[in-house]
Write an enzyme that holds these catalytic residues in place. Structure first.
Site, short mmCIF file in Angstrom:
data_model
loop_
_atom_site.label_atom_id
_atom_site.label_comp_id
_atom_site.label_asym_id
_atom_site.label_seq_id
_atom_site.Cartn_x
_atom_site.Cartn_y
_atom_site.Cartn_z
N LYS A 106 0.86 -1.19 0.00
CA LYS A 106 0.00 0.00 0.00
C LYS A 106 0.89 1.23 0.00
CE LYS A 106 -4.46 0.93 0.18
NZ LYS A 106 -5.58 0.05 -0.21
N GLY A 218 -20.39 7.12 1.85
CA GLY A 218 -19.29 7.43 0.94
C GLY A 218 -19.79 7.61 -0.48
N GLY A 220 -17.28 7.95 -3.19
CA GLY A 220 -16.03 7.95 -3.94
C GLY A 220 -15.95 6.78 -4.90
N ASN A 221 -14.71 6.26 -5.13
CA ASN A 221 -14.48 5.14 -6.06
C ASN A 221 -15.42 3.95 -5.77
OD1 ASN A 221 -12.36 6.53 -7.24
ND2 ASN A 221 -10.77 5.50 -6.05
N ALA A 222 -15.69 3.70 -4.50
CA ALA A 222 -16.50 2.54 -4.13
C ALA A 222 -17.98 2.92 -3.93
CB ALA A 222 -15.95 1.89 -2.87
N GLY A 223 -18.24 3.93 -3.11
CA GLY A 223 -19.61 4.27 -2.70
C GLY A 223 -20.51 4.69 -3.84
N1 GLU Z 1 -7.32 0.18 -3.53
C1 GLU Z 1 -8.07 -1.00 -3.78
C2 GLU Z 1 -8.14 -1.85 -2.53
O1 GLU Z 1 -7.94 -1.40 -1.44
C3 GLU Z 1 -7.55 -1.77 -4.97
C4 GLU Z 1 -6.14 -2.24 -4.86
C5 GLU Z 1 -5.58 -2.75 -6.16
O2 GLU Z 1 -6.30 -2.89 -7.11
O3 GLU Z 1 -4.38 -3.01 -6.17
O4 GLU Z 1 -8.48 -3.00 -2.60
#
Ligand code: GLU
Length: 423
Positions: A106, A218, A220-223
């Site tokens: 990460k 949320g 964002g990318n997910a919500g």
């Molecule tokens: N950021 C996303 C997660 O936390 C995707 C990570 C990725 O695709 O490498 O799962």
């Protein structure tokens, strides 16, 4: 006692509990309690004012026994190394549970993207890429988007990386723009995976998603995609949604056009207007009586101090780390089916795996195949988790779904480490 909310302490505590239940080898446990490698970088960026500011960033490689490290990059004003360490541990378990050939990593940079212009954001992204140099790469460590990062930021990082290596290696990063061989399905694959899990969990609970009420924390990318897909696929009624400013609730269901207008014109979903719309805090959204609750923002949202007020049948953790260990226990006692983050949101990294596979083989799939394979993989992870929970129940040991998923994931990583001779 006030619960400890340091995400890395939480990640370690979860691992310790799993290790105890599964009787994990002590040496494997010791290796898995700490990241393999933690890198801190300081990035000078010439701001549009003409002044140089220095931004601190991190990249953590938690474990790479099963493959190159994999995990997103967050740009967040409250970023810190312990959060990045926790998220990299969770990526390790996520990739292992999904049974894809990656370890966990990460990255994070302490910055407030809302206060930066596009040129500054590009300079910061390229500076971060230069600082990481060849510490990323398709066989080393593969970043992707996360909180407050997006495909454009991935493209800048990739471009910088390819300038450094002078190699055309598109598999260095995932969640790229489609024009750079990103996968069309990757943008919504985190939420789509969550929707496939919702479908199977609903069957188990005899819930019908099309007549269920849903609250999403949320946007964002997910919500945002969790909202649009639950409406599109199930025709579900999403009654509440939020962003960092606060939440909006409408018992009649929220409409996308109005949400987007509120966001575009006023910067927050709270500006949503309708006859019965009501502003709530993020905390109040979590306590609404709904059939399905989907926390899709950040960590530590459901804790020892509010878990008892959660009033839902199915809790899908689409964010990373939204439920603390104390809250996990309370929800389990209450009989809420709380499905863990590294199962529910694994659609993102499974999508990344498909993107990477296509990049390194140079053979591209159509979107139907992308979603069909995503469905197959995440549905299997869900049933593997439920089966592991049952295996323990049959032995007279009641464990929650998070522990069941941990046991599967940790066992696979431990076996790879053993085979490699790490212990
Ligand atoms: N950021 C996303 C997660 O936390 C995707 C990570 C990725 O695709 O490498 O799962």
């Amino acid at each position: 006692m006030v619960e400890e909310l340091n995400p890395f302490k939480i990640a370690q505590e979860q691992l310790d509990s799993a290790a105890q239940i599964m009787d994990l080898d002590k040496q494997a446990h010791a290796i898995l309690r700490e990241p393999k490698r933690v890198l801190t970088v300081n990035i000078p960026v010439r701001m549009s004012s003409g002044e140089t500011e220095v931004f601190t960033g991190f990249r953590v490689r938690y474990n790479d026994a099963r493959g190159p490290a994999k995990g997103g990059i967050r740009f967040h004003p409250q970023e810190n190394v312990d959060t990045v360490k926790a998220l990299s541990a969770w990526m390790t378990w996520k990739c292992s549970l999904a049974d894809i050939p990656f370890g966990g990593g990460k990255g994070g940079v302490i910055c407030d993207t809302k206060k930066m212009d596009n040129r500054e954001l590009e300079a910061l992204s390229r500076g971060y890429a230069r600082a990481l140099g060849t510490d990323i790469g398709p066989e080393v460590d593969i970043p992707a988007p996360d909180v407050y990062t997006n495909p454009q930021i991935m493209a800048w990082i990739l471009d910088e990386y390819m300038n450094i290596t002078r190699k055309s290696q598109f598999g260095t990063i995932t969640g790229k723009p489609v024009d750079l061989w990103g996968s069309e399905g990757r943008m919504d694959s985190t939420a789509m995976g969550g929707i496939f899990v919702m479908r199977e969990a609903a069957k188990m609970l005899k819930l019908d998603p099309s007549t269920s009420t849903i609250a999403v924390q949320g946007f964002g990318n997910a919500g945002k995609f969790a909202y649009t897909l639950s409406k599109k696929i199930f025709g579900a009624k999403v009654v509440a949604i939020s962003d960092s400013e606060g939440a909006i609730y409408d018992p009649d269901g929220l409409e996308l056009e109005k949400l987007e207008a509120a966001k575009a014109n006023h910067g927050t979903v709270q500006a949503y207007e309708s006859k019965n719309a009501q502003k709530l805090t993020n905390k109040q959204l979590l306590e609404l009586k709904v059939d399905i609750l989907i926390p899709s923002a950040i960590e530590n949202q459901i804790r020892g101090d509010n878990a008892d007020k959660i009033n839902t049948k199915l809790l899908l953790e689409l964010a990373n780390g939204p439920v603390t260990p104390e809250a996990t226990d309370i929800l389990f006692q209450k009989g809420v089916l709380d499905l863990p983050d590294f199962l529910v949101n694994s659609g993102g990294v499974i999508g990344s795996y498909f993107e990477w596979t296509q990049n390194i083989t140079g053979y591209y799939w159509d979107t139907d195949r992308f979603y069909a394979e995503l469905d197959k993989k995440i549905t299997k992870s869900f049933y593997d988790t439920i089966a592991m929970q049952k295996t323990y129940a049959d032995k007279g040991k009641k464990i929650n779904t998070r522990m069941a998923a941990y046991i599967i994931a940790v066992d696979r990583v431990a076996r790879a480490m053993k085979a490699r001779g790490w212990y």
